[in-house]
Design a protein around this motif. Sequence first.
Motif, PDB file in Angstrom:
ATOM      1  N   UNK A 135       0.811  -1.217   0.000  1.00 46.58           N
ATOM      2  CA  UNK A 135       0.000   0.000   0.000  1.00 46.58           C
ATOM      3  C   UNK A 135       0.847   1.271   0.000  1.00 46.58           C
ATOM      4  N   UNK A 136       2.142   1.130   0.286  1.00 50.44           N
ATOM      5  CA  UNK A 136       3.031   2.294   0.317  1.00 50.44           C
ATOM      6  C   UNK A 136       3.720   2.553  -1.013  1.00 50.44           C
ATOM      7  N   UNK A 137       3.522   1.681  -1.989  1.00 51.03           N
ATOM      8  CA  UNK A 137       4.163   1.854  -3.291  1.00 51.03           C
ATOM      9  C   UNK A 137       3.704   3.173  -3.907  1.00 51.03           C
ATOM     10  N   UNK A 138       4.678   3.969  -4.333  1.00 48.44           N
ATOM     11  CA  UNK A 138       4.372   5.243  -4.967  1.00 48.44           C
ATOM     12  C   UNK A 138       4.237   6.409  -4.006  1.00 48.44           C
ATOM     13  N   UNK A 139       4.262   6.152  -2.713  1.00 47.59           N
ATOM     14  CA  UNK A 139       4.168   7.238  -1.743  1.00 47.59           C
ATOM     15  C   UNK A 139       5.539   7.881  -1.572  1.00 47.59           C
ATOM     16  N   UNK A 140       5.532   9.162  -1.239  1.00 50.65           N
ATOM     17  CA  UNK A 140       6.786   9.867  -0.979  1.00 50.65           C
ATOM     18  C   UNK A 140       7.465   9.224   0.223  1.00 50.65           C
ATOM     19  N   UNK A 141       8.779   9.036   0.123  1.00 54.67           N
ATOM     20  CA  UNK A 141       9.511   8.405   1.204  1.00 54.67           C
ATOM     21  C   UNK A 141      10.556   9.325   1.830  1.00 54.67           C
ATOM     22  N   UNK A 142      10.803  10.469   1.222  1.00 56.54           N
ATOM     23  CA  UNK A 142      11.764  11.422   1.769  1.00 56.54           C
ATOM     24  C   UNK A 142      11.202  12.824   1.667  1.00 56.54           C
ATOM     25  N   UNK A 143      11.846  13.712   2.383  1.00 57.46           N
ATOM     26  CA  UNK A 143      11.438  15.112   2.334  1.00 57.46           C
ATOM     27  C   UNK A 143      11.679  15.676   0.946  1.00 57.46           C
ATOM     28  N   UNK A 144      10.817  16.598   0.516  1.00 56.62           N
ATOM     29  CA  UNK A 144      11.062  17.255  -0.762  1.00 56.62           C
ATOM     30  C   UNK A 144      12.327  18.104  -0.666  1.00 56.62           C
ATOM     31  N   UNK A 145      12.967  18.312  -1.793  1.00 53.64           N
ATOM     32  CA  UNK A 145      14.173  19.136  -1.814  1.00 53.64           C
ATOM     33  C   UNK A 145      13.752  20.581  -2.029  1.00 53.64           C
ATOM     34  N   UNK A 146      13.794  21.334  -0.961  1.00 45.50           N
ATOM     35  CA  UNK A 146      13.261  22.698  -0.979  1.00 45.50           C
ATOM     36  C   UNK A 146      13.865  23.614  -2.040  1.00 45.50           C
ATOM     37  N   UNK A 147      15.193  23.674  -2.199  1.00 48.73           N
ATOM     38  CA  UNK A 147      15.730  24.631  -3.165  1.00 48.73           C
ATOM     39  C   UNK A 147      15.171  24.426  -4.574  1.00 48.73           C
ATOM     40  N   UNK A 148      15.024  23.189  -5.014  1.00 48.17           N
ATOM     41  CA  UNK A 148      14.507  22.961  -6.361  1.00 48.17           C
ATOM     42  C   UNK A 148      13.034  23.337  -6.448  1.00 48.17           C
ATOM     43  N   UNK A 149      12.288  23.095  -5.383  1.00 45.38           N
ATOM     44  CA  UNK A 149      10.871  23.494  -5.378  1.00 45.38           C
ATOM     45  C   UNK A 149      10.745  25.003  -5.463  1.00 45.38           C
ATOM     46  N   UNK A 150      11.545  25.695  -4.685  1.00 45.21           N
ATOM     47  CA  UNK A 150      11.490  27.152  -4.663  1.00 45.21           C
ATOM     48  C   UNK A 150      11.923  27.709  -6.011  1.00 45.21           C
ATOM     49  N   UNK A 151      12.984  27.138  -6.584  1.00 45.79           N
ATOM     50  CA  UNK A 151      13.472  27.592  -7.884  1.00 45.79           C
ATOM     51  C   UNK A 151      12.407  27.417  -8.948  1.00 45.79           C
ATOM     52  N   UNK A 152      11.766  26.262  -8.962  1.00 49.84           N
ATOM     53  CA  UNK A 152      10.713  26.037  -9.956  1.00 49.84           C
ATOM     54  C   UNK A 152       9.568  27.016  -9.767  1.00 49.84           C
ATOM     55  N   UNK A 153       9.185  27.239  -8.518  1.00 47.60           N
ATOM     56  CA  UNK A 153       8.082  28.162  -8.258  1.00 47.60           C
ATOM     57  C   UNK A 153       8.451  29.566  -8.695  1.00 47.60           C
ATOM     58  N   UNK A 154       9.661  30.017  -8.382  1.00 49.57           N
ATOM     59  CA  UNK A 154      10.045  31.373  -8.750  1.00 49.57           C
ATOM     60  C   UNK A 154      10.190  31.507 -10.262  1.00 49.57           C
ATOM     61  N   UNK A 155      10.628  30.446 -10.942  1.00 47.31           N
ATOM     62  CA  UNK A 155      10.733  30.475 -12.402  1.00 47.31           C
ATOM     63  C   UNK A 155       9.349  30.599 -13.012  1.00 47.31           C
ATOM     64  N   UNK A 156       8.393  29.832 -12.502  1.00 47.09           N
ATOM     65  CA  UNK A 156       7.022  29.913 -13.004  1.00 47.09           C
ATOM     66  C   UNK A 156       6.437  31.303 -12.781  1.00 47.09           C
ATOM     67  N   UNK A 157       6.687  31.867 -11.595  1.00 39.59           N
ATOM     68  CA  UNK A 157       6.170  33.206 -11.310  1.00 39.59           C
ATOM     69  C   UNK A 157       6.786  34.232 -12.250  1.00 39.59           C
TER      70      UNK A 157
END
Length: 166
Positions: A135-157
């Motif tokens: 039932x855990x297959x495909x679930x996130x297993x680690x913390x997201x990598x914040x810098x890449x998330x922030x970079x993508x968000x700022x690029x989109x903005x």
Amino acid sequence: MGSLLCQENVVSRRHEIDIIPQILEVKVPRGPRWISGFYTLVNGTMPNGYPLWKSTHADVWIFSMTNGKWGIGGHHQQGEGFLSGAAYVFNDTVHEGLTPDRLPGQWLHNQPAWTPDSGIICRQADASAIPPESENVGKRTRAPKDPSRIRRASTREKEKEEKDNS
């Protein structure tokens, strides 16, 4: 979001715990929901002098932070030997030896900022409640990598701003 420092004070007084649950269930309806699930006691490991529980589905742990509060942290805190006052979710009450399931007070999550959330639950559970690994297959297993998330968000903005200005 990544874990954030929730308080810098270090608690040096240790309290005895009379009953240590083998399994805890955590529910986080808002904030970092991916840490919701079951946590099993890690036998023989007592970071900061208190029990440690490991998630059955992700690289996250419930541990006593250096400020005497229970927190749920990830691989960064593990890498520091749990000598940390940082977590994704924490209970704002100094536990004084109470396990996370018995601790009064509200839990907080850090998405988008430290927010008290009465919906966060930590309770003792039975082994029969743990779902099969399939039932855990495909679930996130680690913390997201914040810098890449922030970079993508700022690029989109930035792209949206450029489009709006043209």
